[in-house]
Structure formats: C-alpha cells, structure tokens
Design a protein around this motif. Sequence first.
Motif, PDB file in Angstrom:
ATOM      1  N   ALA A 175       0.907  -1.150   0.013  1.00 26.00           N
ATOM      2  CA  ALA A 175      -0.028   0.096   0.000  1.00 26.00           C
ATOM      3  C   ALA A 175       0.945   1.108   0.002  1.00 26.00           C
ATOM      4  CB  ALA A 175      -0.701   0.239   1.174  1.00 26.00           C
ATOM      5  N   ARG A 192       1.312   3.723  -2.348  1.00 29.14           N
ATOM      6  CA  ARG A 192       0.586   4.887  -2.494  1.00 29.14           C
ATOM      7  C   ARG A 192       0.175   5.646  -1.488  1.00 29.14           C
ATOM      8  NH1 ARG A 192      -4.384   6.106  -5.392  1.00 29.14           N
ATOM      9  NH2 ARG A 192      -5.134   4.188  -4.691  1.00 29.14           N
ATOM     10  N   ALA A 193      -0.308   4.892  -0.494  1.00 24.36           N
ATOM     11  CA  ALA A 193      -1.004   5.676   0.677  1.00 24.36           C
ATOM     12  C   ALA A 193      -0.137   6.485   1.531  1.00 24.36           C
ATOM     13  CB  ALA A 193      -1.848   4.886   1.293  1.00 24.36           C
ATOM     14  N   LYS A 194       1.458   5.948   1.453  1.00 22.77           N
ATOM     15  CA  LYS A 194       2.118   6.367   2.238  1.00 22.77           C
ATOM     16  C   LYS A 194       1.833   6.770   3.803  1.00 22.77           C
ATOM     17  CE  LYS A 194       4.917   8.773  -1.240  1.00 22.77           C
ATOM     18  NZ  LYS A 194       4.687   9.507  -2.332  1.00 22.77           N
ATOM     19  N   HIS A 195       0.746   5.705   4.244  1.00 22.56           N
ATOM     20  CA  HIS A 195       0.329   5.721   5.682  1.00 22.56           C
ATOM     21  C   HIS A 195       1.578   5.365   6.486  1.00 22.56           C
ATOM     22  CE1 HIS A 195      -2.729   5.604   8.827  1.00 22.56           C
ATOM     23  NE2 HIS A 195      -2.274   4.689   8.996  1.00 22.56           N
ATOM     24  N   THR A 216     -10.070  -0.623   3.903  1.00 19.14           N
ATOM     25  CA  THR A 216      -9.695   0.251   2.584  1.00 19.14           C
ATOM     26  C   THR A 216      -9.117   1.604   3.387  1.00 19.14           C
ATOM     27  OG1 THR A 216     -11.240  -0.540   1.366  1.00 19.14           O
ATOM     28  CG2 THR A 216     -10.417   1.442   0.676  1.00 19.14           C
ATOM     29  N   LEU A 217      -7.869   1.931   2.920  1.00 16.27           N
ATOM     30  CA  LEU A 217      -7.365   3.192   3.370  1.00 16.27           C
ATOM     31  C   LEU A 217      -7.987   4.411   2.827  1.00 16.27           C
ATOM     32  CD1 LEU A 217      -3.776   2.153   3.149  1.00 16.27           C
ATOM     33  CD2 LEU A 217      -4.697   2.621   4.966  1.00 16.27           C
ATOM     34  N   GLY A 218      -7.590   5.660   3.475  1.00 18.45           N
ATOM     35  CA  GLY A 218      -8.306   6.712   2.989  1.00 18.45           C
ATOM     36  C   GLY A 218      -8.330   7.194   1.331  1.00 18.45           C
ATOM     37  N   ASN A 219      -7.080   6.715   0.980  1.00 17.16           N
ATOM     38  CA  ASN A 219      -6.877   6.999  -0.553  1.00 17.16           C
ATOM     39  C   ASN A 219      -7.462   5.858  -1.584  1.00 17.16           C
ATOM     40  OD1 ASN A 219      -5.133   4.603  -0.164  1.00 17.16           O
ATOM     41  ND2 ASN A 219      -3.390   5.627  -1.409  1.00 17.16           N
ATOM     42  N   GLY A 220      -8.097   4.622  -0.926  1.00 14.95           N
ATOM     43  CA  GLY A 220      -8.812   3.842  -1.710  1.00 14.95           C
ATOM     44  C   GLY A 220      -8.043   2.404  -1.936  1.00 14.95           C
ATOM     45  N   ASP A 221      -6.864   2.488  -1.363  1.00  8.27           N
ATOM     46  CA  ASP A 221      -5.911   1.330  -1.519  1.00  8.27           C
ATOM     47  C   ASP A 221      -6.534   0.387  -0.416  1.00  8.27           C
ATOM     48  OD1 ASP A 221      -4.214   2.336  -3.003  1.00  8.27           O
ATOM     49  OD2 ASP A 221      -2.582   2.578  -1.988  1.00  8.27           O
ATOM     50  N   ARG A 222      -6.535  -0.987  -0.874  1.00 10.91           N
ATOM     51  CA  ARG A 222      -7.195  -2.015  -0.192  1.00 10.91           C
ATOM     52  C   ARG A 222      -5.986  -2.837   0.831  1.00 10.91           C
ATOM     53  NH1 ARG A 222     -11.331  -3.620   2.159  1.00 10.91           N
ATOM     54  NH2 ARG A 222     -11.438  -5.757   2.714  1.00 10.91           N
TER      55      ARG A 222
END
Length: 195
Positions: free
Chosen positions: A68, A70-73, A156-162
């Motif tokens: 995940a 892209r989320a950089k979480h 699902t993360l805030g950016n839509g990544d699962r």
Amino acid sequence: MGNSLLTQVNNAISDKTFVETSFPMLSDWGVKDEDTLIHSLGCSYWMQLGHYLGFSGAVEIPAPLQYAIRAKHDVRSDAVWFDKLTRRPKLVAEFERYSGTKSDQDKLVGKVKNLLLAHQRWLVQPELLILAYWTPGLKAMPDHDSLRKLFSCGFTLGNGDRVEGANPKQLVMMNFVFECDHQGIHKLVDVIERG
C-alpha cells in the motif's frame, strides 16, 4: 510455529516472575493513570518480554513501506520482536486503553488496522500480532468478534487502497487487568487472553 511462540508468551505472562523482576512499578509499586504513563509502560513491557524470551525487542518501529505504498500511511508499531539469527520480525504488538466507551472501541479498531497494515508491510510476515489492551478492572469488554472480523476481512485506506485481511488465528488479544486503589494507584493484577 506460531503456537509455540504463543505458548512461550502465555507461559512468561502467567509466571509473574517476568513482570515482578522487570516491571515492579506495574506489579508492586503501582502507577497513576497520568498522561501516557501506562501506555509507555505497556510498550516497554512488550519490548522487554521479547528480550526475556530471547528475541531482540524494540519500541516504535516503523513498518517498511513495502505494501500500500501509494497511501504513504506511516505505521509505527508499539513493539516488535526480531529473531536474532534470521533478523525477521516474529511478533508485533499494539497496546491501548479500553474503558468501555465507543471512543475506546474505535481506538482498538485503529490498532487492529495498524497491526494488519504492519503485518502486510513486512516482507516476511510476523507469526503473531498482539492487540493488548488495559482495563481498569473487568467492567467492560471490547467487541472482540468485530475486531477479529476486521483483521480477517481487511479494510480500505483513505486513498482507496485495499489492505487485505490475514489469518485471524495470528491475531491474539490480551487483556491487561489493573486494579485501582482509593489513592488512584493502578497495579497490574492479571493478563488474560481474550476473544
């Protein structure tokens, strides 16, 4: 393998020798519930228990950004144990307060999400993920079933990544039971595997 690690953890926790020798402030002295003191001690407890059982334990460990991306979480686990020979993570733990409110349940949901995302981000996934929560007495229990379902199904993360779910048997929930006296001093009296 996971069961043997869980057995080691349960044996060390139930023995009481570990907490009495490493954390007398929890078992004998007692502490006030001020700021993040009990949380800090809980994180240190898990780090030190790793050392006690022959692992390399550390606190506030960031999970590598391998999943995940892209989320950089950012995920910083409260404690992680590493195998000294393979250098692989064996256990990831989160520690949180639970006193029966919806807000506290939401915090546990956040901790389960952190555990699952950390689990997916390590290239070699840890055997055990521990959700440890401390309660003042035994008045209320969190919704263990919904926490386990979240871990199993993912989210699902805030950016839509699962974030994919994982085997719910890898998630172990531990209740750290504290008693509080009339002076506001909290002492750890038991640790119980739940859910």
